[in-house]
Design a protein around this motif. Structure first.
Motif, PDB file in Angstrom:
ATOM      1  N   MET A 147       0.840  -1.179   0.000  1.00 49.54           N
ATOM      2  CA  MET A 147       0.000   0.000   0.000  1.00 49.54           C
ATOM      3  C   MET A 147       0.888   1.247   0.000  1.00 49.54           C
ATOM      4  O   MET A 147       1.822   1.354   0.785  1.00 49.54           O
ATOM      5  CB  MET A 147      -0.890  -0.020   1.251  1.00 49.54           C
ATOM      6  N   THR A 148       0.612   2.167  -0.889  1.00 55.49           N
ATOM      7  CA  THR A 148       1.350   3.424  -0.958  1.00 55.49           C
ATOM      8  C   THR A 148       1.064   4.243   0.287  1.00 55.49           C
ATOM      9  O   THR A 148      -0.072   4.314   0.755  1.00 55.49           O
ATOM     10  CB  THR A 148       0.936   4.211  -2.211  1.00 55.49           C
ATOM     11  N   ARG A 149       2.098   4.883   0.844  1.00 50.79           N
ATOM     12  CA  ARG A 149       1.919   5.686   2.059  1.00 50.79           C
ATOM     13  C   ARG A 149       2.750   6.950   1.909  1.00 50.79           C
ATOM     14  O   ARG A 149       3.965   6.879   1.732  1.00 50.79           O
ATOM     15  CB  ARG A 149       2.382   4.878   3.270  1.00 50.79           C
ATOM     16  N   LEU A 150       2.104   8.109   1.949  1.00 53.44           N
ATOM     17  CA  LEU A 150       2.783   9.397   1.940  1.00 53.44           C
ATOM     18  C   LEU A 150       2.757   9.943   3.355  1.00 53.44           C
ATOM     19  O   LEU A 150       1.688  10.052   3.962  1.00 53.44           O
ATOM     20  CB  LEU A 150       2.082  10.375   0.987  1.00 53.44           C
ATOM     21  N   VAL A 151       3.910  10.284   3.869  1.00 50.84           N
ATOM     22  CA  VAL A 151       4.012  10.867   5.212  1.00 50.84           C
ATOM     23  C   VAL A 151       4.385  12.327   5.036  1.00 50.84           C
ATOM     24  O   VAL A 151       5.464  12.655   4.538  1.00 50.84           O
ATOM     25  CB  VAL A 151       5.069  10.136   6.073  1.00 50.84           C
ATOM     26  N   ARG A 152       3.491  13.210   5.423  1.00 50.90           N
ATOM     27  CA  ARG A 152       3.723  14.658   5.308  1.00 50.90           C
ATOM     28  C   ARG A 152       4.695  15.120   6.396  1.00 50.90           C
ATOM     29  O   ARG A 152       4.885  14.460   7.423  1.00 50.90           O
ATOM     30  CB  ARG A 152       2.405  15.412   5.446  1.00 50.90           C
ATOM     31  N   THR A 153       5.284  16.270   6.168  1.00 49.67           N
ATOM     32  CA  THR A 153       6.287  16.833   7.073  1.00 49.67           C
ATOM     33  C   THR A 153       5.817  16.879   8.516  1.00 49.67           C
ATOM     34  O   THR A 153       6.593  16.617   9.428  1.00 49.67           O
ATOM     35  CB  THR A 153       6.660  18.257   6.602  1.00 49.67           C
ATOM     36  N   ASP A 154       4.551  17.207   8.749  1.00 50.27           N
ATOM     37  CA  ASP A 154       4.067  17.383  10.122  1.00 50.27           C
ATOM     38  C   ASP A 154       3.430  16.115  10.694  1.00 50.27           C
ATOM     39  O   ASP A 154       2.813  16.167  11.755  1.00 50.27           O
ATOM     40  CB  ASP A 154       3.084  18.554  10.188  1.00 50.27           C
ATOM     41  N   GLU A 178      12.756   9.580  12.292  1.00 48.27           N
ATOM     42  CA  GLU A 178      13.544  10.810  12.245  1.00 48.27           C
ATOM     43  C   GLU A 178      14.043  11.112  13.648  1.00 48.27           C
ATOM     44  O   GLU A 178      13.278  11.038  14.613  1.00 48.27           O
ATOM     45  CB  GLU A 178      12.685  11.957  11.733  1.00 48.27           C
ATOM     46  N   HIS A 179      15.330  11.410  13.779  1.00 46.61           N
ATOM     47  CA  HIS A 179      15.948  11.750  15.058  1.00 46.61           C
ATOM     48  C   HIS A 179      16.489  13.178  14.984  1.00 46.61           C
ATOM     49  O   HIS A 179      17.070  13.558  13.965  1.00 46.61           O
ATOM     50  CB  HIS A 179      17.147  10.845  15.347  1.00 46.61           C
ATOM     51  N   MET A 236       8.179   9.098  14.469  1.00 48.10           N
ATOM     52  CA  MET A 236       7.881   7.910  13.684  1.00 48.10           C
ATOM     53  C   MET A 236       7.376   8.338  12.307  1.00 48.10           C
ATOM     54  O   MET A 236       6.283   8.865  12.174  1.00 48.10           O
ATOM     55  CB  MET A 236       6.833   7.048  14.375  1.00 48.10           C
ATOM     56  N   ARG A 237       8.183   8.112  11.285  1.00 44.57           N
ATOM     57  CA  ARG A 237       7.794   8.467   9.923  1.00 44.57           C
ATOM     58  C   ARG A 237       7.091   7.296   9.249  1.00 44.57           C
ATOM     59  O   ARG A 237       6.105   7.478   8.573  1.00 44.57           O
ATOM     60  CB  ARG A 237       9.028   8.904   9.127  1.00 44.57           C
ATOM     61  N   LEU A 238       7.628   6.076   9.398  1.00 44.00           N
ATOM     62  CA  LEU A 238       6.982   4.841   8.942  1.00 44.00           C
ATOM     63  C   LEU A 238       7.241   3.770   9.988  1.00 44.00           C
ATOM     64  O   LEU A 238       8.352   3.672  10.504  1.00 44.00           O
ATOM     65  CB  LEU A 238       7.550   4.367   7.596  1.00 44.00           C
ATOM     66  N   THR A 239       6.246   2.970  10.281  1.00 40.33           N
ATOM     67  CA  THR A 239       6.406   1.862  11.216  1.00 40.33           C
ATOM     68  C   THR A 239       6.181   0.550  10.469  1.00 40.33           C
ATOM     69  O   THR A 239       5.756   0.537   9.315  1.00 40.33           O
ATOM     70  CB  THR A 239       5.404   1.967  12.379  1.00 40.33           C
ATOM     71  N   GLY A 240       6.437  -0.532  11.158  1.00 37.98           N
ATOM     72  CA  GLY A 240       6.185  -1.840  10.564  1.00 37.98           C
ATOM     73  C   GLY A 240       4.746  -2.010  10.130  1.00 37.98           C
ATOM     74  O   GLY A 240       4.465  -2.697   9.143  1.00 37.98           O
TER      75      GLY A 240
END
Length: 159
Positions: free
Chosen positions: A1-8, A37-38, A22-26
């Protein structure tokens, strides 16, 4: 499944003097990958440790890290990528005044450690302070928690 994670987007946690997002999780990647992101201040570091199953890849966006792997030291600067395979003994420390980097965990799963052991945070809040050396009890507790994720602490942060 496509997933776009926006900046906020992405839940934020403070852990070991770092702000993690957490930008993407399992759950987003069918367990294949987690992207965290750290952001941290100079001196924020991990103890030496070894993952039994995950590789970790660091992509430095801003600033510099000191990286240690199996006794070797390297400076990882903005634009650099450092891959640490499962089984390597490693640690890192923020070298510059601040640093921002992505941590890719493959396969996913270890990101849940940060959720369980971190403190929920506001991503826009001031960065957490760098903690001093932890007391022996805190290191022992951390080691017990990490054991459940197949990670062993093998020593203090390198000097």
């Amino acid at each position: 499944m496509t997933r776009l994670v926006r900046t906020d987007e992405g839940n934020a946690y403070d852990h070991l003097g770092l702000r993690l997002r957490m930008r993407l999780t399992g759950g987003d990647t069918a367990g294949h990958l987690a992207v965290i992101e750290h952001v941290g201040r100079r001196g924020a570091a991990t103890p030496l440790h070894r993952h039994s199953r995950e590789g970790e890849t660091f992509v430095v966006l801003d600033g510099e890290l000191d990286g240690w792997s199996d006794g070797d030291h390297t400076v990882v600067a903005a634009g650099d990528t450092l891959h640490l395979p499962a089984g390597s003994e490693h640690a890192y420390r923020v070298r510059s005044t601040t640093a921002r980097f992505l941590l890719l965990v493959t396969p996913a799963g270890f990101e849940q450690f940060f959720v369980a052991d971190g403190t929920p945070s506001d991503p826009a809040a001031e960065l957490p302070p760098v903690p001093g050396p932890p007391p022996a009890q805190a290191v022992e507790r951390l080691g017990q928690v990490l054991d459940g994720y197949g990670v062993a602490i093998t020593g203090p942060p390198p000097a």
